[in-house]
Design a protein around this motif. Structure first.
Motif, PDB file in Angstrom:
ATOM      1  N   ARG A  50       0.849  -1.196   0.000  1.00  0.00           N
ATOM      2  CA  ARG A  50       0.000   0.000   0.000  1.00  0.00           C
ATOM      3  C   ARG A  50       0.886   1.248   0.000  1.00  0.00           C
ATOM      4  O   ARG A  50       1.868   1.338   0.740  1.00  0.00           O
ATOM      5  CB  ARG A  50      -0.890  -0.019   1.248  1.00  0.00           C
ATOM      6  N   ASP A  55      -7.822   3.711   1.740  1.00  0.00           N
ATOM      7  CA  ASP A  55      -8.541   2.441   1.804  1.00  0.00           C
ATOM      8  C   ASP A  55      -9.032   2.002   0.432  1.00  0.00           C
ATOM      9  O   ASP A  55     -10.029   1.308   0.305  1.00  0.00           O
ATOM     10  CB  ASP A  55      -9.701   2.521   2.801  1.00  0.00           C
ATOM     11  N   THR A  92      -6.946  -5.607   2.963  1.00  0.00           N
ATOM     12  CA  THR A  92      -7.016  -4.996   4.286  1.00  0.00           C
ATOM     13  C   THR A  92      -5.657  -4.566   4.827  1.00  0.00           C
ATOM     14  O   THR A  92      -5.540  -3.556   5.516  1.00  0.00           O
ATOM     15  CB  THR A  92      -7.645  -5.986   5.279  1.00  0.00           C
ATOM     16  N   HIS A  96       0.586  -7.549   0.674  1.00  0.00           N
ATOM     17  CA  HIS A  96      -0.013  -8.858   0.410  1.00  0.00           C
ATOM     18  C   HIS A  96       0.694  -9.509  -0.758  1.00  0.00           C
ATOM     19  O   HIS A  96       1.398  -8.848  -1.517  1.00  0.00           O
ATOM     20  CB  HIS A  96      -1.496  -8.715   0.056  1.00  0.00           C
TER      21      HIS A  96
END
Ligand code: ZN
Length: 867
Positions: A50, A55, A92, A96
């Protein structure tokens, strides 16, 4: 809910001002390819991170892909969706691992973007947005990743498996059905790169191998990969590669950074070549050369393109572009670098003349037409449409002007600063200019308008004399262009000098004037004779200059200027003035041109290549570009009349030049190239004179030639004429080369460029020839592209040329939108023609725009061309 049947098909406009940093980075990617022409399975493993606190989900671009599985951190992902072609995965955590699987069909990929098949091999083209046709990925240049690539495939079909970076391991597949005759290879590229630089190649290829030791002692393995039969045609490219590597070290201090550098030649390719990291993929026309099949022009182009793609390793790969609006950051700079390289290999002056001729033939018309855009565009629909002469060649001129303003030492300091500061990053044009300012100690605030304002500036330069004083009045203006009605003055670096009109002596040193205001005056004092103005020497600014120089002044400069470019330019201007006057008045006064050409042709101090350039008349289209309303037939007639008079008046001189240029055996050297060029130019004038033996002479050259330059030169002369040798030469050429598709392109192209009045019919017939296909971009360009720049034939008053080209483009668009869209601009010049032609051209553009299922590439080009 929107009703799909009435939803307007208006493609989305992408705007530069909307740039936002990526939401997610992808520091690493592993790709696993199970290669098969009909069904290649692609498994991608992305490490994503991220970028900052937000979000927003992970959006992976796709183009005609269907996800077969999506895993997040090793488990089947929940909640992923498709947003049109893109895959959207809600995440989330901060980082990842994403795994996707897709299956693609390279054999059915006629667009030649992404992974496709060409002559039995598999290869890729990803710039600008082709990677998303291979796998789901944030396909934008500011996402830089380290790539690991594994390829598995049939060993007999694909004995060679190549990808970016360095080879890590390879082996045969073992056991069972899966192992049957299959093998695999792994490649790792340690340099983070954007997805547009990804490449793989699988095929039955052999390499011409070489080595280069870099300035710090790194030994690099070089390979030029081709079909076995083409191996003898690869020495020139390999040699050019070594020269380029050495040149970038000595001129820019830039060294190669991997252990291998591979180039693969591919028959089906949308443009020239591609700079994928460590694995350049080339259109085979820019690799393969031997004297029997390649002209001197081809040899030069090969060296230039090899150099260009190699130079991208720094200007493009080590420092890449933040977004596609910055495309000229890498392309303009890299063209500037390859032009300098080519200039250093032979005659700088001749190279400059060729480059300016190219700029005037492609960029100036673009800049004055409906598709005009700034070097750094503000918006686009399809980025592929912006790989233009403006981005590349005007972009190179912008870099050249900065190097002129800074001077060589400071320019080098500035490029050092740029490479050091932005190595490993995705930068902007603004970053580059700031380095120029910092290292150059200059303020380029106003100069930046070269990036934002479209249109070719016009300069008027009027020199008047009052006794011992001369006054030079300079003024500039930039014409309105689409979306830019009002323009501000530019910074124009104009090199100028005065010569004594009587003695021919220089009356001052060359000066560099920076014209910044709308108007400026310069006074020269203590003049002992009438001065003649030499301005924009070396074409120091890419502008159109209008002066109050007389035919006598221009003839004088064409003989006495000490800047070879200015000498050429004076001759061109003299020819242009003569031709434009002839077109408008209907009668030509040819004496001054004939005498100037005689002087140049017989000047023993000049090199042959320069002479050949200087005595060539401006093209039909360049003459057209000078006129308010282009009259193709009158232009053709005026030019032919001047050619005929030059041929007759200087018959003895052309014959002498022709005989003097008879080279013995083929050699690729500047001197031998110059001799060949003069020979074919002289042959053309001999034919234009109407001499009875011209066809015999041409046919003799055609048959005796030991190289393609002489052979094609003779063929062109015959193809433009009416002799019975014409058919014989065309037939013999076809028989000799029918299995060599690169040479067969020349056969099509020469006929499409013919100056005969039946060319439109001939080209329509050629489109039905068994060797014609739209599936191969080179072949499509050789016929359709060449025909549409043949001003007289394309603009046949019946409109059949327009209809033919539109038909072909509509058909080509279904196969290959990128290549089709590139061929739209000649139809977009309708405003420059009489009402009858303009209406017919518009009608064809309208027909294109109304075609169901039109690509957005074509939509953008054709609809903008209607405005
Ligand atoms: Zn490039």
């Amino acid at each position: 809910m929107a009703d799909a049947r009435i939803a307007p098909q208006t493609p989305q406009i992408i705007r530069r001002e909307d740039y936002r940093a990526p939401d997610w980075f992808v520091p690493e990617i592993a790709l696993d390819f199970d290669l098969d022409p009909t069904a290649t399975r692609v498994q991608a493993t992305l490490k994503v991170e991220r970028n900052g606190a937000h979000d927003r989900p992970l959006v992976l671009n796709g183009d005609a892909l269907a996800a077969e599985s999506v895993l997040v951190d090793g488990v089947e992902a929940q909640g992923w969706t498709m947003d049109g072609p893109d895959l959207v995965i809600p995440l989330t955590g901060e980082s990842h691992t994403i795994e996707t699987v897709v299956t693609i069909a390279p054999e059915r990929n006629t667009q030649l973007q992404g992974l496709y098949a060409s002559s039995g091999m598999l290869c890729t083209q990803c710039e600008a947005e082709g990677f998303r046709r291979i796998t789901f990925f944030p396909d934008r240049p500011d996402v830089l990743s380290k790539y690991k690539v594994r390829m598995t495939g049939d060993k007999a079909r694909f004995p060679v498996l190549l990808a970016n970076g360095d080879p890590i391991a390879q082996g045969d597949c073992e056991g069972g059905d899966a192992g049957d005759g299959r093998h695999w290879a792994e490649w790792h590229d340690p340099f983070p790169k954007p997805s547009y630089l990804f490449a793989l190649v699988a095929g039955d290829l052999v390499a011409n191998k070489g080595h280069f030791t870099t300035m710090s002692g790194r030994k690099v393995d070089l390979g030029i990969w081709v079909r076995e039969a083409d191996l003898p045609k690869t020495d020139h490219a390999l040699h050019a590669l070594k020269l380029s590597m050495a040149w970038d070290e000595s001129v820019y201090g830039r060294e190669y950074d991997l252990d291998v550098f591979n180039i693969v030649a591919v028959d089906d390719f949308n443009f020239g070549a591609m700079e994928n990291k460590g694995l350049n993929v080339f259109n085979s026309r820019y690799i393969l050369a031997d004297p029997d099949t390649a002209t001197d022009y081809d040899y030069d182009a090969i060296a230039a393109v090899v150099a260009h793609e190699y130079f991208h390793n720094w200007s493009g790969n080590r420092v890449t572009c933040r977004d596609w609006f910055q495309l000229s950051l890498k392309e303009g700079f890299t063209v500037f670098r390859d032009q300098s390289f080519s200039g250093d290999q032979g005659s700088k002056a001749v190279k400059r003349i060729e480059d300016v001729r190219g700029l005037r033939a492609s960029q100036f018309p673009e800049d004055s037409g409906p598709l005009a855009h700034p070097v750094r565009p503000d918006e686009y629909i399809e980025i592929s449409n912006f790989y233009t002469a403006t981005i590349y060649n005007k972009g190179a001129e912008v870099i050249r002007m900065m190097s002129t303003i800074l001077g060589p030492q400071k320019f080098r300091a500035a490029t050092d600063l740029y490479f050091d500061r932005f190595d490993g990053t995705a930068a902007t044009c603004e970053d580059f200019v700031r380095c120029m300012e910092e290292a150059g100690g200059v303020d380029l605030t106003q100069f930046r308008r070269w990036y934002s304002q479209a249109g070719t500036p016009r300069v008027s330069a009027n020199l008047t004399q009052e006794g011992g004083k001369a006054r030079l009045k300079l003024a500039q203006s930039v014409p309105p262009t689409p979306g830019q009605p009002v323009k501000e003055p530019m910074v124009l670096p104009l090199k100028l000098k005065l010569f004594g009109g009587v003695t021919g002596r220089p009356m001052c040193d060359e000066q560099l004037v920076l014209l910044k205001d709308a108007a400026q005056e310069i006074v020269f004092e203590n003049l002992s004779e009438t001065p003649v103005l030499s301005i924009n020497r070396g074409f120091s600014a890419p502008v159109i200059v209008e002066t109050n120089r007389t035919a006598k002044d221009l003839a004088f400069l064409s003989a006495h200027d000490d800047d070879p470019f200015a000498r050429y330019e004076a001759m061109q201007q003299l020819m242009l003035d003569t031709l434009v006057a002839a077109v408008t008045s209907g009668k030509g006064e040819h004496g001054a041109v004939i005498e100037a050409v005689r002087n140049t042709l017989t000047d023993a101090s000049l090199d042959q290549a320069f002479i050949a350039e200087a005595v060539l008349l401006p093209s039909d289209s360049f003459i057209g570009d000078q006129m308010g309303v282009v009259d193709p037939d009158a232009i053709f007639a005026a030019r032919e009349a001047l050619r005929g008079d030059l041929g007759k008046a200087l018959n003895a001189e052309w014959r002498a030049a022709y005989d003097g240029a008879q080279a013995n055996r083929f050699e690729y050297s500047p001197a031998a190239k110059g001799a060949r060029r003069v020979k074919t130019v002289a042959l053309g004038y001999i034919a234009a004179s109407g001499a009875a033996d011209a066809a015999e002479l041409a046919f003799g050259q055609f048959e005796a030639a030991d190289n393609m330059t002489d052979r094609q030169g003779a063929l062109t002369t015959l193809v433009n004429g009416n002799s019975e040798k014409r058919t014989e030469a065309l037939e013999s050429f076809y028989q000799r080369y029918q299995s060599n598709f690169l040479v067969l392109d020349k056969w099509f192209q020469t006929q499409a460029l013919s100056s005969r009045d039946d060319t439109a019919q001939a080209v329509e017939a050629l489109a039905n020839h068994k060797d014609f296909t739209l599936a191969n971009p080179n072949r499509a360009r050789a016929l359709i592209g060449a025909f549409s720049v043949n001003q007289r034939a394309f603009h046949d008053v019946s409109g059949r040329g327009y209809r033919f080209v539109a038909d072909q483009l509509i058909a080509l668009d279904r196969l290959n939108p990128q290549t089709a869209a590139k061929l739209v601009p000649p139809l977009g010049r309708w405003k420059r023609f009489d009402a009858g032609r303009a209406a017919k051209m518009r009608a064809e553009l309208e027909r294109i725009v109304a075609t169901p299922g039109l690509s957005k590439d074509m939509f953008e080009q054709a609809s903008k061309s209607l405005d």
